[in-house]
Design a protein around this motif. Structure first.
Motif, mmCIF file in Angstrom:
data_model
loop_
_atom_site.group_PDB
_atom_site.id
_atom_site.type_symbol
_atom_site.label_atom_id
_atom_site.label_comp_id
_atom_site.label_asym_id
_atom_site.label_seq_id
_atom_site.Cartn_x
_atom_site.Cartn_y
_atom_site.Cartn_z
ATOM 1 N N VAL A 1 0.839 -1.202 0.000
ATOM 2 C CA VAL A 1 0.000 0.000 0.000
ATOM 3 C C VAL A 1 0.873 1.250 0.000
ATOM 4 O O VAL A 1 0.659 2.190 -0.786
ATOM 5 C CB VAL A 1 -0.943 0.003 1.228
ATOM 6 N N THR A 2 1.859 1.298 0.872
ATOM 7 C CA THR A 2 2.735 2.465 0.965
ATOM 8 C C THR A 2 3.487 2.705 -0.331
ATOM 9 O O THR A 2 3.590 3.846 -0.816
ATOM 10 C CB THR A 2 3.743 2.274 2.119
ATOM 11 N N ASN A 3 3.993 1.629 -0.929
ATOM 12 C CA ASN A 3 4.745 1.759 -2.177
ATOM 13 C C ASN A 3 3.839 2.229 -3.313
ATOM 14 O O ASN A 3 4.200 3.138 -4.081
ATOM 15 C CB ASN A 3 5.392 0.420 -2.532
ATOM 16 N N TRP A 4 2.650 1.644 -3.420
ATOM 17 C CA TRP A 4 1.742 2.003 -4.510
ATOM 18 C C TRP A 4 1.214 3.433 -4.333
ATOM 19 O O TRP A 4 1.056 4.167 -5.297
ATOM 20 C CB TRP A 4 0.594 1.013 -4.586
ATOM 21 N N TYR A 5 0.961 3.814 -3.087
ATOM 22 C CA TYR A 5 0.544 5.184 -2.768
ATOM 23 C C TYR A 5 1.603 6.182 -3.260
ATOM 24 O O TYR A 5 1.269 7.193 -3.886
ATOM 25 C CB TYR A 5 0.355 5.305 -1.258
ATOM 26 N N SER A 6 2.869 5.875 -3.035
ATOM 27 C CA SER A 6 3.953 6.764 -3.472
ATOM 28 C C SER A 6 4.031 6.849 -4.989
ATOM 29 O O SER A 6 4.282 7.916 -5.553
ATOM 30 C CB SER A 6 5.295 6.272 -2.903
ATOM 31 N N ILE A 7 3.807 5.722 -5.662
ATOM 32 C CA ILE A 7 3.846 5.711 -7.134
ATOM 33 C C ILE A 7 2.729 6.578 -7.701
ATOM 34 O O ILE A 7 2.954 7.413 -8.584
ATOM 35 C CB ILE A 7 3.739 4.263 -7.656
ATOM 36 N N ASN B 1 -0.822 17.724 -2.524
ATOM 37 C CA ASN B 1 -1.095 18.338 -1.224
ATOM 38 C C ASN B 1 -2.462 17.924 -0.686
ATOM 39 O O ASN B 1 -2.620 17.666 0.517
ATOM 40 C CB ASN B 1 -1.002 19.857 -1.336
ATOM 41 N N VAL B 2 -3.456 17.839 -1.592
ATOM 42 C CA VAL B 2 -4.792 17.424 -1.177
ATOM 43 C C VAL B 2 -4.777 15.994 -0.657
ATOM 44 O O VAL B 2 -5.362 15.677 0.393
ATOM 45 C CB VAL B 2 -5.792 17.566 -2.354
ATOM 46 N N ILE B 3 -4.104 15.109 -1.368
ATOM 47 C CA ILE B 3 -4.074 13.698 -0.982
ATOM 48 C C ILE B 3 -3.280 13.503 0.312
ATOM 49 O O ILE B 3 -3.667 12.710 1.187
ATOM 50 C CB ILE B 3 -3.496 12.833 -2.126
ATOM 51 N N LYS B 4 -2.180 14.223 0.454
ATOM 52 C CA LYS B 4 -1.390 14.102 1.681
ATOM 53 C C LYS B 4 -2.180 14.545 2.915
ATOM 54 O O LYS B 4 -1.978 14.018 4.013
ATOM 55 C CB LYS B 4 -0.115 14.927 1.551
ATOM 56 N N ASP B 5 -3.069 15.525 2.731
ATOM 57 C CA ASP B 5 -3.874 16.014 3.846
ATOM 58 C C ASP B 5 -5.040 15.081 4.179
ATOM 59 O O ASP B 5 -5.635 15.202 5.260
ATOM 60 C CB ASP B 5 -4.422 17.415 3.530
ATOM 61 N N LEU C 1 -3.984 7.093 3.041
ATOM 62 C CA LEU C 1 -2.920 6.124 3.280
ATOM 63 C C LEU C 1 -3.108 5.434 4.625
ATOM 64 O O LEU C 1 -2.992 4.202 4.727
ATOM 65 C CB LEU C 1 -1.553 6.813 3.217
ATOM 66 N N GLU C 2 -3.432 6.205 5.643
ATOM 67 C CA GLU C 2 -3.601 5.641 6.977
ATOM 68 C C GLU C 2 -4.739 4.623 7.007
ATOM 69 O O GLU C 2 -4.624 3.553 7.643
ATOM 70 C CB GLU C 2 -3.866 6.755 7.998
ATOM 71 N N TRP C 3 -5.847 4.954 6.321
ATOM 72 C CA TRP C 3 -6.994 4.039 6.314
ATOM 73 C C TRP C 3 -6.627 2.711 5.657
ATOM 74 O O TRP C 3 -6.941 1.638 6.185
ATOM 75 C CB TRP C 3 -8.180 4.667 5.598
ATOM 76 N N PHE C 4 -5.958 2.778 4.510
ATOM 77 C CA PHE C 4 -5.642 1.544 3.786
ATOM 78 C C PHE C 4 -4.570 0.728 4.506
ATOM 79 O O PHE C 4 -4.588 -0.515 4.460
ATOM 80 C CB PHE C 4 -5.224 1.854 2.342
ATOM 81 N N LYS C 5 -3.658 1.370 5.178
ATOM 82 C CA LYS C 5 -2.682 0.607 5.959
ATOM 83 C C LYS C 5 -3.360 -0.101 7.125
ATOM 84 O O LYS C 5 -3.052 -1.254 7.428
ATOM 85 C CB LYS C 5 -1.582 1.547 6.471
#
Length: 375
Positions: free
Chosen positions: A315-321, A332-336, A340-344
């Motif tokens: 999840v973390t790797n794909w989120y970064s891609i 910026n919108v997605i980082k806020d 990521l936290e929900w899917f982890k």
């Protein structure tokens, strides 16, 4: 007439490179389809609008290039009388032909005898050095499945040590979305090109029969796809969906590395066949495939479900891609957002990694749609 003929057996990528390295841009080069247009005008001058006396003179060109995809655009009589059709209107310095069907090759041989040059793709041969590179890339690109990686290398190592050229056949089995196809892609990239992936689950019985054994020259086929492969790695995805009556098409292929259908002969020595299936055990594979097919499989490799920690890493790797493909304001919108936290936190809900990645992407772009499109 044609002064020189070169037949190239191999991928579109390699054929394009071969042509580009041998044909000067200043030379006059025509495509096969241009030649066919002139041929049609010659045999039907009243329909072409071209004066017949203008069609009677041979046109001199330096080169003519015939690509594998061109055969599907012409009628059967063009294939059967290929040499005559090519020579009717043109005086060609060098004729380059990629992956000709059997009838094209027979026509050329009857016209030109042995005065034909042959070349083609050079596929990487698996040895200990390359096997070490395969393992290193699997460890880098595929998360988890440590036991599977070692079994893959062991299965390939054992087979290449037997000093023959027969194909390596491995069965990857286990649940969907845990790395079987991605492992095959990784092996293929290491061996020199994009993976040739055959999916029998997409075909009905009649369609699969025509694809495997070959039908009209204009139709796609298993043999034609294998001739155009970039690497010597071939994935037959969901082999459990192949109808049992079609298994006999694979016996000689897996035993001898030779495949013959209605239109083509394919040499597959030193190739690697990776089969996938959603089987539960090796015993089930043997029961469903039958002893004759099962005995031709060099190793059965079980892929297991991933741990929650491994899914979180994916999840973390794909989120970064995905984030790296966005504009700055979108990032910026997605980082806020707590995506990521929900899917982890909820990664363990998903057994299929492809579905997990899709759900993550959907959540990201749903948030962006709400922010930038329908706000």
């Amino acid at each position: 007439m044609t002064d020189k003929i070169t037949i190239f057996i191999g991928s579109k990528r390699d054929f394009n490179n071969y042509i580009n390295n041998r044909i000067d841009p200043d030379e006059e080069t025509i495509s096969f389809m241009e030649l066919i247009q002139h041929y049609n005008a010659r045999i039907r001058p009243s329909d072409s609008g071209v004066r017949e006396r203008d069609l009677s003179n041979l046109i001199s060109v330096n080169n003519c290039v015939v690509r594998a995809d061109d055969y599907g655009s012409v009628l059967e009589h063009v294939i059967s009388n290929f040499a005559n059709v090519v020579a009717l209107n043109y005086d060609i310095g060098h004729l380059y032909i990629q992956n000709p069907p059997r009838k094209v090759l027979e026509s050329l041989k009857s016209f030109y005898g042995d005065d034909i040059e042959y070349t083609g793709s050079e596929y990487t041969k698996l040895d200990r050095t390359k096997l070490r590179e395969v393992y290193q890339n699997l460890c880098r690109d595929i998360l988890g499945q440590e036991k599977c990686k070692k079994q893959m290398i062991s299965g390939m190592y054992r087979l290449i040590s037997q000093n023959n050229q027969k194909p390596i056949v491995l069965m990857f089995y286990g649940p969907s979305g845990v790395g079987k196809t991605e492992s095959a892609k990784c092996i293929s990239r290491t061996m020199g090109g994009e993976l040739l992936r055959i999916q029998f689950s997409m075909m009905q019985s009649a369609e699969a029969f025509n694809y495997i054994f070959g039908a009209e020259h204009s139709k796609n086929s298993f043999a034609r796809d294998m001739l155009s492969r970039e690497s010597n790695v071939i994935l037959i995805d969901e082999f459990d969906k192949v109808h049992p009556t079609l298994y006999n098409a694979f016996y000689e292929l897996f035993d001898e590395g030779v495949y013959v259908d209605t239109n083509y002969n394919v040499d597959l020595n030193n190739s690697i066949f990776l089969l996938t299936g959603n089987y539960q055990s090796e015993e089930q594979i043997k029961k469903e495939l039958g002893p004759a097919m099962f005995s031709r499989i060099g190793a059965c490799i079980c892929f297991e479900g991933l741990t929650k920690e491994q899914k979180q890493a994916i999840v973390t790797n794909w989120y970064s891609i995905v984030l790296g493909q966005l504009q700055k304001d979108e990032q910026n919108v997605i980082k806020d957002a707590p995506i990521l936290e929900w899917f982890k936190e909820n990664a363990d809900r998903y057994d299929n990694i492809r579905i997990l990645k899709t759900k993550l992407e959907n959540a990201i772009f749903q948030k962006l749609t709400e922010e930038f499109i329908i706000k």
